[in-house]
Enzyme design. Structure first.
Site, short mmCIF file in Angstrom:
data_model
loop_
_atom_site.label_atom_id
_atom_site.label_comp_id
_atom_site.label_asym_id
_atom_site.label_seq_id
_atom_site.Cartn_x
_atom_site.Cartn_y
_atom_site.Cartn_z
N HIS A 95 4.19 9.70 10.73
CA HIS A 95 4.67 8.59 9.91
C HIS A 95 3.75 7.38 10.11
O HIS A 95 3.23 7.16 11.20
CB HIS A 95 6.11 8.24 10.28
CG HIS A 95 6.77 7.32 9.31
ND1 HIS A 95 6.54 5.97 9.30
CD2 HIS A 95 7.64 7.56 8.28
CE1 HIS A 95 7.24 5.41 8.32
NE2 HIS A 95 7.91 6.36 7.68
N GLU A 167 3.39 9.13 1.69
CA GLU A 167 4.01 7.81 1.78
C GLU A 167 2.92 6.75 1.70
O GLU A 167 2.28 6.44 2.71
CB GLU A 167 4.84 7.69 3.06
CG GLU A 167 4.22 8.32 4.31
CD GLU A 167 4.62 7.62 5.59
OE1 GLU A 167 5.68 7.00 5.61
OE2 GLU A 167 3.84 7.67 6.55
#
EC number: 5.3.1.1
Length: 251
Positions: A95, A167
């Site tokens: 992430h 993302e």
């Protein structure tokens, strides 16, 4: 046919009591996992509560991180072996917040992916570019590089089972959202990259999520795109009604 996968990423939010209250609110309201796979990635302190709930519900559980060794003198880290024994299904790795704040590298993420598969779980591998990289026209090259490094030495079978989450860093928690066309373009690049590294059969099996200010208002449009198979949802997954709207986007 790829089963859609909507995953809430709670980040560092919710204690066990708040987790139980959330689960009570969604009980019996999730879609069948064969139609849409519902996942919640939660802090380690909440995972046992989630796993217990998931045994009787259409919910899968994800850890937000794990280490690449099974056990040992690694203070503060989470063992993938222990996560598997606990009943966790997925682990989010790479992430942008882990990369930015904790210095995680593509090499770390690759080692974690291998450890997750070795412990019979599935990685949700995150990738994405900064605003500067997008404005410089470097998005596709950068994301393809991240994917190439993250998948190094994984078998075709492992890659086919993986989930990859695109993302765009510039759209996380900023209120900015990549248009559905922008999201589709990069998700297509990810699938093309997998096809080049392995083959089209593997690429057609891997599930690709979009993550970046995903909300009930835009989920259906995003899910209508050819290469978008799901969402990795931050803030909008913290509210039970919002989460239910997301996973039940098909109606």
């Amino acid at each position: 046919m790829r089963t859609p996968i909507i995953a809430g990423n709670w980040k560092m939010n919710k204690n066990p009591q708040e987790t139980q209250e959330f689960l009570d609110a969604i009980k019996g309201k999730l879609p069948d996992a064969s139609v849409v796979e519902s996942v919640i990635a939660a802090p380690a302190i909440d995972l046992s509560t989630l796993v217990a709930f998931s045994k009787d519900e259409q919910l899968k559980t994800a850890a937000e991180n794990s280490y690449f060794e099974d056990e040992g003198a690694f203070t503060g880290e989470t063992s993938p072996k222990a996560l598997n024994e606990m009943g966790v299904n997925y682990v989010v790795i790479g992430h942008s917040e882990r990369r930015q704040y904790f210095g995680e590298t593509d090499e770390d993420i690759n080692k974690k992916a291998k450890a997750i598969f070795n412990n019979n779980m599935t990685p949700i591998i995150c990738c994405g570019e900064t605003l500067e990289q997008r404005e410089a026209g470097e998005t596709n090259e950068w994301v393809a590089g991240q994917i190439t490094n993250a998948l190094k030495d994984l078998t075709a079978e492992q890659v086919a089972a993986s989930v990859i989450a695109y993302e765009p860093i510039w759209a996380i928690g900023t209120g900015k959202t990549a248009s559905s066309d922008q999201a589709q373009e990069v998700c297509h690049v990810i699938r093309e990259t997998v096809a080049k590294l392995y083959d089209q059969t593997v690429a057609d099996k891997v599930r690709i999520q979009y993550g970046g200010s995903v909300k009930p208002a835009n989920i259906a449009e995003l899910m209508g795109k050819e290469d978008i198979d799901g969402g990795l949802v931050g803030g909008a997954s913290l509210d039970p009604e919002s989460f239910l709207e997301l996973v039940n986007y098909k109606g």
